[in-house]
Design a protein around this motif. Sequence first.
Motif, short mmCIF file in Angstrom:
data_model
loop_
_atom_site.label_atom_id
_atom_site.label_comp_id
_atom_site.label_asym_id
_atom_site.label_seq_id
_atom_site.Cartn_x
_atom_site.Cartn_y
_atom_site.Cartn_z
N MET A 108 67.99 36.62 45.53
CA MET A 108 67.53 35.39 46.14
C MET A 108 67.28 35.64 47.63
O MET A 108 68.21 35.64 48.43
N GLN A 156 66.09 34.62 51.11
CA GLN A 156 66.00 33.33 51.77
C GLN A 156 65.56 33.52 53.21
O GLN A 156 66.39 33.80 54.08
N GLY A 160 62.47 31.92 48.35
CA GLY A 160 62.39 30.49 48.56
C GLY A 160 61.53 30.17 49.76
O GLY A 160 61.18 31.04 50.54
N ASP A 202 64.73 26.03 52.82
CA ASP A 202 65.16 25.38 51.59
C ASP A 202 66.48 26.00 51.16
O ASP A 202 66.72 27.18 51.31
N TYR A 203 67.38 25.21 50.64
CA TYR A 203 68.71 25.73 50.38
C TYR A 203 68.85 26.48 49.06
O TYR A 203 69.93 26.85 48.67
N GLN A 204 67.75 26.63 48.41
CA GLN A 204 67.63 27.47 47.22
C GLN A 204 68.60 27.15 46.09
O GLN A 204 68.66 27.89 45.12
N ARG A 230 66.29 26.49 43.12
CA ARG A 230 65.66 27.70 42.62
C ARG A 230 66.66 28.53 41.82
O ARG A 230 66.35 29.13 40.81
N ARG A 251 76.33 27.69 46.32
CA ARG A 251 75.71 28.56 45.31
C ARG A 251 76.79 29.33 44.56
O ARG A 251 76.74 29.50 43.34
#
Lengths: 341, 341
Positions: free
Chosen positions: B66, B68, B104, B108-110, B113, B137
């Motif tokens: 991920m 970011q 992402g 955005d705080y993903q 996603r 997360r």
Amino acid sequence: MASSIHDLARHLNISIGTVSRALNGRADVNADTRQRVLDAAKELNYSPNQSGRSLRQGATHSIAFMLQPHPGDQQYGEPFFIPFLIGLQGRLAESGLDLTVVMGAPGDYQQERLRRVVETRRADAVLLAWTRREDERIDYLTEVGFPFATLGRSRTGGKAYPSLDLDFEKAGADAVDRLVARGHRRIAAIRPSLNLNFGYLFLDGYRKALKRHGIEVDPALIADGFINEAGGYQVTPRVMLAKNKPTAIIFNNDAMALGGCKALAEMGIRPGQDIAVTVIVDTPLCRYFSPALTAFRPALEPMGRRLAEMLLASLPAFAGPEGPRIIREVWPLELIARDSD
Amino acid sequence: MASSIHDLARHLNISIGTVSRALNGRADVNADTRQRVLDAAKELNYSPNQSGRSLRQGATHSIAFMLQPHPGDQQYGEPFFIPFLIGLQGRLAESGLDLTVVMGAPGDYQQERLRRVVETRRADAVLLAWTRREDERIDYLTEVGFPFATLGRSRTGGKAYPSLDLDFEKAGADAVDRLVARGHRRIAAIRPSLNLNFGYLFLDGYRKALKRHGIEVDPALIADGFINEAGGYQVTPRVMLAKNKPTAIIFNNDAMALGGCKALAEMGIRPGQDIAVTVIVDTPLCRYFSPALTAFRPALEPMGRRLAEMLLASLPAFAGPEGPRIIREVWPLELIARDSD
DNA sequence: CGTTTTTCCGTAAACGTTTACGAGAACACA
DNA sequence: TGTGTTCTCGTAAACGTTTACGGAAAAACG
């Protein structure tokens, strides 16, 4: 945890076929039942298994980007690509596609890796960067009929694929124009070896502009080097030893420029004072270097978006009603005047 | 073009079961037939369809990272991650795993996603970066029992997952030690806001070292800012307005350092002369900035390799004979002394 | 030679979808 | 009432694998 389409069907006492049709928005399903399916999907936290879809549909819903770090400064890589990837991924996500970044080992020609992606059908299409003048990857992909698009052009002939490139030719010419306007007549050009296509485009622009100004092209002022800092460091002294010393150097790559400036410094030559330095593709390094390097800047994130769009437009499954189209575009580079020229 | 296991079976006049077993190196297949299958596979250019395998095995053979990007300087992103990704992908590829980079939108705080990746089973495990002090997360992934590992630690408590982090605490302390040794007593610290965990670790080390030297911690010399150039630019003047002006600043982030230096320059304060500047995570920008910034450097590529290894060790399917293990490591940062302090 | 074990392979189910096909019900129309 | 049309849905096959199971043939053993 993992609720399937069967769970939904059982829960609603209807067949899996209907559930699937409801979820996919097909016409032949009652509005009522569709709503019930949708509700149940939300309730049971259903989301479709990608492997199942892929297998059935023969499509993976993902695009592979072949990221190829160059040999050289291993400590840090290509800052270039991150904003590009952001744009790319953003647009792909809007169409429900994932972005798989396939990262090769530095210096590996990635032909093998490309085969693997294609043959195991891990992606529906691939994106190539660092296009070469003759590019065997393009040959391979067209031969096997695998969809792709490229960041950068190639001479590899007669093939139809979407490509988005920067106008290196114009940038080369612009750089010359600017330097000539500032009184320079002996302008060196340093570009990467290998047969990266943008090196040729750049040199074409450089040569044409010189001729336009009535300046003879001096081969001693043109040099190729490895596309990293060491390459620039190594090759820059060569043009400085020309009989007619240059008063300006255009670097076709930021890393090479940095190495070149190091070499210049060691020779006691100060960029921005004793010699003018221009670099064709701007990166943050150019901005923070001292002196700040005049450079030509690409619009990376929009380019990523656009290339994604162009790729999609070429795929039957994603093209608009008029069918798939092959789009090729060349984008300008913006001159960012700083202190080095 | 796309030859399947059925094609092989038909070609050799044996059953698909045998073909599959031969290909997968199971014991219960004759050495002869195995060889014939392998030959035929090469001849027919067979390679297994990933969707088919995934569906049957319930594993995708790919790991999602991920990525970011932080809000802020959009023009260029995180050079940090490229070499890290190279190491990561290299190790994963050795175990037949792909690396999917899920990017992402900046800022955005993903979380959303991440859900998508998990629920559609697009990856067998995920890798998180930019861990926060309390990280939702991590909560989510442990709750649903999805395998993951993190680059960076988190305070999110009591959970067992592999993590690899840099020793920001020690770096903070080392930076202070060095500055004190050079005669500084009023040392400012500038770190990112948000609750990124490394900001806390850094500050802990900073505080402890000051105390060890018998220097009182002055809150006016500590400031938080947005983790980008603008943030550094904005917040640096604040510590310079302290009653007891600092003679040194430690920046916890390269981008913030660059913005901070810009602010200093506008105040007529020259880093390396009028004030000492140290930055905790080195990037190429630190090296090329003028003056070159003294910084603490991570071994990014080895870290990528290692985190991949740690993740694999935690997965039953890839762990060694002793079964899965949770490994957590903290790696040192190497001081690169340059001209700014 | 009879019995047991081993070796090797074929059969078929399963993973979770999508979709072609057909059928029943409801409706319209003459 | 008979015929045709439209809606809606269920059935079942298919995508390409892997693998549990069982069985035939071969080998081993007494």
